[in-house]
Scaffold this active site. Sequence first.
Site, PDB file in Angstrom:
ATOM      1  N   ASP A   1      42.792  -7.468  26.107  1.00  0.00           N
ATOM      2  CA  ASP A   1      43.651  -8.433  26.369  1.00  0.00           C
ATOM      3  C   ASP A   1      44.797  -7.300  26.675  1.00  0.00           C
ATOM      4  O   ASP A   1      44.657  -6.101  27.037  1.00  0.00           O
ATOM      5  CB  ASP A   1      44.526  -8.219  25.069  1.00  0.00           C
ATOM      6  CG  ASP A   1      45.701  -9.318  25.350  1.00  0.00           C
ATOM      7  OD1 ASP A   1      46.252  -9.408  25.190  1.00  0.00           O
ATOM      8  OD2 ASP A   1      45.167 -10.223  24.008  1.00  0.00           O
ATOM      9  N   ILE A   2      45.505  -7.835  27.505  1.00  0.00           N
ATOM     10  CA  ILE A   2      46.486  -6.786  28.826  1.00  0.00           C
ATOM     11  C   ILE A   2      47.340  -6.405  27.811  1.00  0.00           C
ATOM     12  O   ILE A   2      47.860  -5.020  28.549  1.00  0.00           O
ATOM     13  CB  ILE A   2      45.793  -6.965  29.549  1.00  0.00           C
ATOM     14  CG1 ILE A   2      47.489  -8.413  29.888  1.00  0.00           C
ATOM     15  CG2 ILE A   2      45.153  -7.931  30.792  1.00  0.00           C
ATOM     16  CD1 ILE A   2      48.135  -9.189  31.537  1.00  0.00           C
TER      17      ILE A   2
ATOM     18  N   ASN B   1      44.695 -19.953  18.273  1.00  0.00           N
ATOM     19  CA  ASN B   1      46.049 -20.906  18.632  1.00  0.00           C
ATOM     20  C   ASN B   1      45.159 -22.207  19.745  1.00  0.00           C
ATOM     21  O   ASN B   1      45.350 -21.934  20.792  1.00  0.00           O
ATOM     22  CB  ASN B   1      47.062 -20.107  19.296  1.00  0.00           C
ATOM     23  CG  ASN B   1      47.011 -18.939  18.096  1.00  0.00           C
ATOM     24  OD1 ASN B   1      47.292 -19.122  17.648  1.00  0.00           O
ATOM     25  ND2 ASN B   1      47.858 -17.527  19.125  1.00  0.00           N
TER      26      ASN B   1
ATOM     27  N   GLN C   1      50.252 -20.478  21.442  1.00  0.00           N
ATOM     28  CA  GLN C   1      49.254 -20.397  22.050  1.00  0.00           C
ATOM     29  C   GLN C   1      49.862 -19.994  23.373  1.00  0.00           C
ATOM     30  O   GLN C   1      50.659 -21.005  23.836  1.00  0.00           O
ATOM     31  CB  GLN C   1      48.659 -22.070  22.557  1.00  0.00           C
ATOM     32  CG  GLN C   1      47.384 -21.596  23.603  1.00  0.00           C
ATOM     33  CD  GLN C   1      46.360 -22.679  23.758  1.00  0.00           C
ATOM     34  OE1 GLN C   1      46.988 -23.856  23.395  1.00  0.00           O
ATOM     35  NE2 GLN C   1      45.550 -22.168  24.311  1.00  0.00           N
TER      36      GLN C   1
ATOM     37  N   HIS D   1      40.933 -19.911  24.209  1.00  0.00           N
ATOM     38  CA  HIS D   1      39.965 -18.672  23.719  1.00  0.00           C
ATOM     39  C   HIS D   1      40.735 -17.994  22.244  1.00  0.00           C
ATOM     40  O   HIS D   1      41.714 -18.512  21.361  1.00  0.00           O
ATOM     41  CB  HIS D   1      40.894 -17.503  24.536  1.00  0.00           C
ATOM     42  CG  HIS D   1      43.146 -17.267  24.830  1.00  0.00           C
ATOM     43  ND1 HIS D   1      43.562 -18.382  24.902  1.00  0.00           N
ATOM     44  CD2 HIS D   1      43.313 -16.504  23.384  1.00  0.00           C
ATOM     45  CE1 HIS D   1      45.314 -17.806  24.549  1.00  0.00           C
ATOM     46  NE2 HIS D   1      44.947 -16.784  24.187  1.00  0.00           N
ATOM     47  N   PHE D   2      39.805 -17.014  21.646  1.00  0.00           N
ATOM     48  CA  PHE D   2      40.076 -16.624  20.453  1.00  0.00           C
ATOM     49  C   PHE D   2      40.375 -14.832  20.920  1.00  0.00           C
ATOM     50  O   PHE D   2      39.865 -14.523  21.514  1.00  0.00           O
ATOM     51  CB  PHE D   2      38.411 -16.374  19.924  1.00  0.00           C
ATOM     52  CG  PHE D   2      38.033 -17.677  19.369  1.00  0.00           C
ATOM     53  CD1 PHE D   2      37.709 -18.323  17.877  1.00  0.00           C
ATOM     54  CD2 PHE D   2      37.409 -18.599  20.404  1.00  0.00           C
ATOM     55  CE1 PHE D   2      37.429 -20.000  17.552  1.00  0.00           C
ATOM     56  CE2 PHE D   2      36.703 -19.879  20.368  1.00  0.00           C
ATOM     57  CZ  PHE D   2      37.621 -20.162  18.572  1.00  0.00           C
ATOM     58  N   HIS D   3      41.461 -14.598  19.655  1.00  0.00           N
ATOM     59  CA  HIS D   3      41.466 -13.017  19.898  1.00  0.00           C
ATOM     60  C   HIS D   3      40.752 -11.850  19.015  1.00  0.00           C
ATOM     61  O   HIS D   3      40.787 -12.893  17.546  1.00  0.00           O
ATOM     62  CB  HIS D   3      43.055 -12.873  18.999  1.00  0.00           C
ATOM     63  CG  HIS D   3      43.978 -13.219  20.254  1.00  0.00           C
ATOM     64  ND1 HIS D   3      44.767 -12.541  21.075  1.00  0.00           N
ATOM     65  CD2 HIS D   3      44.085 -14.338  20.586  1.00  0.00           C
ATOM     66  CE1 HIS D   3      45.511 -13.567  21.642  1.00  0.00           C
ATOM     67  NE2 HIS D   3      45.359 -15.004  21.309  1.00  0.00           N
TER      68      HIS D   3
END
Length: 200
Positions: free
Chosen positions: A60-61, A116, A123, A129-131
């Site tokens: 993640d940035i 989300n 979201q 996408h999953f974190h």
Amino acid sequence: MSSIEELYPVECAFCKIAQAYPANDPSSSSSPVPHAPDPEKVFPQCQLLLSTPLVLAVLDIMPIAPGHILLITREHYKKLTDMYPSKAPTLGEWMPILSAALCKATGIEDWNVVQNNGERAAQVVPHVHFHFIPRYQEGRREVARKGNVDMGMLRSWKMFGRGAREELDEDEGAELARVLREALREVLGEEMREGGKSKL
């Protein structure tokens, strides 16, 4: 058959990553874990960890904690309900592998997996996408940032979204991505030695 514009909408940040790092890139090895992907194929830089025909994983940035990973569908789906059921199992197959690599690389024992769907559910990028968010144990230093500066502790009870998010440092991100890719290769090797089915 879907057009390239339908599969990868131009305005979608994650679709840009999917296009920049194709699964069948001849410069990569046969492994889904790239050895030295060029982070400057997209802007802002992308620290690619995993690239398969159906999913990608990147740092993640704007991480909540060092090692914050995103597992992304290669094809564009806004929400889980938009996905074809036949492609959904691939996400689930990679979750334990990414989790094991995250623990191995960071030394954490606890982490969140968060997904989300829609703006009211927080979201930000409308692409499935999953974190994977590491939760560093109280009293344990988080992964050192920039020149081993101690940036404080993260408590395991913090909820998703409550941690301070800051832009990922390019040098820190490159080193962390290297360590995570190495951990992913180790986890995949262990799975294959134990007779698990290969995700290659």
